[in-house]
Motif scaffolding. Structure first.
Motif, PDB file in Angstrom:
ATOM      1  N   MET A 212       0.823  -1.199   0.000  1.00 30.98           N
ATOM      2  CA  MET A 212       0.000   0.000   0.000  1.00 30.98           C
ATOM      3  C   MET A 212       0.866   1.263   0.000  1.00 30.98           C
ATOM      4  N   ILE A 213       0.306   2.351  -0.497  1.00 31.85           N
ATOM      5  CA  ILE A 213       0.958   3.654  -0.398  1.00 31.85           C
ATOM      6  C   ILE A 213       0.516   4.291   0.911  1.00 31.85           C
ATOM      7  N   ALA A 214       1.473   4.759   1.705  1.00 31.31           N
ATOM      8  CA  ALA A 214       1.172   5.306   3.027  1.00 31.31           C
ATOM      9  C   ALA A 214       1.626   6.757   3.116  1.00 31.31           C
ATOM     10  N   LYS A 215       0.787   7.572   3.739  1.00 28.68           N
ATOM     11  CA  LYS A 215       1.117   8.979   3.982  1.00 28.68           C
ATOM     12  C   LYS A 215       0.882   9.264   5.462  1.00 28.68           C
ATOM     13  N   ARG A 216       1.912   9.754   6.146  1.00 26.31           N
ATOM     14  CA  ARG A 216       1.786  10.028   7.571  1.00 26.31           C
ATOM     15  C   ARG A 216       0.905  11.252   7.786  1.00 26.31           C
ATOM     16  N   LEU A 217      -0.135  11.074   8.600  1.00 28.40           N
ATOM     17  CA  LEU A 217      -1.060  12.165   8.906  1.00 28.40           C
ATOM     18  C   LEU A 217      -0.642  12.908  10.165  1.00 28.40           C
ATOM     19  N   THR A 218      -0.299  12.152  11.195  1.00 28.11           N
ATOM     20  CA  THR A 218       0.099  12.725  12.472  1.00 28.11           C
ATOM     21  C   THR A 218       0.796  11.627  13.267  1.00 28.11           C
ATOM     22  N   ASN A 219       0.963  11.828  14.563  1.00 31.23           N
ATOM     23  CA  ASN A 219       1.689  10.867  15.390  1.00 31.23           C
ATOM     24  C   ASN A 219       0.899  10.529  16.645  1.00 31.23           C
ATOM     25  N   ARG A 220       1.295   9.459  17.301  1.00 28.07           N
ATOM     26  CA  ARG A 220       0.774   9.126  18.614  1.00 28.07           C
ATOM     27  C   ARG A 220       1.912   8.522  19.447  1.00 28.07           C
ATOM     28  N   ARG A 221       1.754   8.581  20.761  1.00 31.30           N
ATOM     29  CA  ARG A 221       2.727   7.968  21.661  1.00 31.30           C
ATOM     30  C   ARG A 221       1.979   7.028  22.611  1.00 31.30           C
ATOM     31  N   GLN A 222       2.566   5.860  22.838  1.00 29.94           N
ATOM     32  CA  GLN A 222       1.987   4.880  23.750  1.00 29.94           C
ATOM     33  C   GLN A 222       2.521   5.099  25.169  1.00 29.94           C
ATOM     34  N   TYR A 223       1.629   4.993  26.145  1.00 31.06           N
ATOM     35  CA  TYR A 223       2.007   5.149  27.549  1.00 31.06           C
ATOM     36  C   TYR A 223       1.628   3.898  28.336  1.00 31.06           C
ATOM     37  N   ILE A 224       2.544   3.445  29.171  1.00 34.63           N
ATOM     38  CA  ILE A 224       2.243   2.402  30.150  1.00 34.63           C
ATOM     39  C   ILE A 224       1.877   3.113  31.448  1.00 34.63           C
ATOM     40  N   CYS A 225       0.717   2.807  31.999  1.00 29.68           N
ATOM     41  CA  CYS A 225       0.278   3.536  33.187  1.00 29.68           C
ATOM     42  C   CYS A 225      -0.677   2.706  34.023  1.00 29.68           C
ATOM     43  N   ALA A 226      -0.896   3.184  35.255  1.00 28.28           N
ATOM     44  CA  ALA A 226      -1.801   2.519  36.190  1.00 28.28           C
ATOM     45  C   ALA A 226      -2.287   3.555  37.189  1.00 28.28           C
ATOM     46  N   SER A 227      -3.320   3.205  37.925  1.00 27.05           N
ATOM     47  CA  SER A 227      -3.845   4.107  38.943  1.00 27.05           C
ATOM     48  C   SER A 227      -2.988   4.040  40.206  1.00 27.05           C
ATOM     49  N   THR A 228      -3.058   5.090  41.033  1.00 22.72           N
ATOM     50  CA  THR A 228      -2.312   5.097  42.297  1.00 22.72           C
ATOM     51  C   THR A 228      -2.821   4.011  43.229  1.00 22.72           C
TER      52      THR A 228
END
Length: 291
Positions: free
Chosen positions: A153-169
């Motif tokens: 496929m032809i791909a064009k980057r639209l924007t970005n995202r970042r993954q976070y590992i997290c939990a509640s206190t």
């Protein structure tokens, strides 16, 4: 009989899955649509549709013929626009697909604004977390998240995202704070569609397997579970940014966080990219949030 006879009617029926709706779109009678399609089938000596009282669907041969006819009609439509003022006023159908939550939250508001700006544009959008076949499905455009596996496929980057590992206190107070990837085996991980997380260790991106009591393809459901102290989750920023800012969730293992991933517009190499699709992709690039 001209070689083009019946093709416009055939494509309209294939797109709407209805002879009646095709007739409304073309502003002709249902009988005329049916007659033209029947004559086309006779000329090709091939059945193009399965017809029942409730549904009209393409046969295998019809699906193949539709893909080729759609490309030809798109090219003809674009050729006319190239020499007319319609180049600045796009019209016609865009068939696209996007992931469910990201599509509902971010993509569709942009698409709806685009349709308001260009009232002659029609959109069929299938929101699904499945990786649909763009060619077989006749899609003009797909929005995909993260790492791309399909190089055809032809791909064009639209924007970005970042993954976070997290939990509640609350969860961390009861179960301790992991300080390394190895510590995750001691914790209940809230798992998405696949039982693995993307991390970065010793300068290399890698995939680690995680395990836990809850697996769900809904990011919103995993977010809710994490807020309620059920476990550790890895989710993109557009799910967790507010919860992190409010203190509901705490970011963990930040040293193992990968760089930003791409959010992509994907389309088949053999699909003629019309002006309307180009304009929509450009709008998505401008207006999708940067995470």
């Amino acid at each position: 009989m001209m070689p083009w006879d019946g093709i416009v009617e055939f494509v309209a029926v294939a797109q709407t899955e209805s002879f009646t709706l095709a007739a409304l779109r073309l502003a002709i009678s249902t009988a005329q649509v049916s007659r033209q399609v029947s004559q086309l089938e006779n000329r090709l000596a091939t059945k193009l549709f399965y017809r029942t009282t409730r549904k009209v669907s393409l046969t295998e041969e019809g699906a193949i013929y539709f893909r080729h006819c759609r490309q030809v009609l798109d090219a003809l439509e674009e050729a006319e626009r190239a020499i007319s003022s319609l180049q600045h006023s796009p019209q016609g159908l865009i068939k696209m697909t996007a992931p469910v939550t990201y599509g509902e939250t971010f993509v569709m508001p942009v698409v709806i604004d685009f349709m308001a700006q260009y009232p002659q544009v029609e959109v069929q959008c299938e929101l699904t977390n499945k990786q649909l076949d763009l060619v077989d499905g006749g899609f003009d455009l797909a929005i995909r998240l993260g790492h791309l596996a399909d190089s055809s496929m032809i791909a064009k980057r639209l924007t970005n995202r970042r993954q976070y590992i997290c939990a509640s206190t609350d969860y961390l107070a009861k179960n301790g704070v992991p300080t390394s990837l190895a510590d995750l085996v001691k914790h209940n991980c809230l798992i998405g569609s696949q039982p693995h997380w993307n991390v970065r260790e010793n300068g290399q991106n890698k995939v680690i397997k995680v395990q836990g009591k809850l697996q769900c393809s809904s990011g919103l459901s995993l977010l809710s579970a994490a807020k309620k102290g059920m476990g550790i989750v890895q989710l993109p920023g557009y799910y967790v940014n507010d919860a992190i800012a409010s203190g509901e969730l705490v970011v963990l293992l930040a040293d193992y966080q990968q760089d930003k991933e791409g959010i992509w517009a994907l389309y088949p190499q053999n699909r003629y990219l019309s002006a309307k699709v180009k304009l929509l992709v450009e709008k998505l690039m401008r207006e999708l949030p940067k995470h």
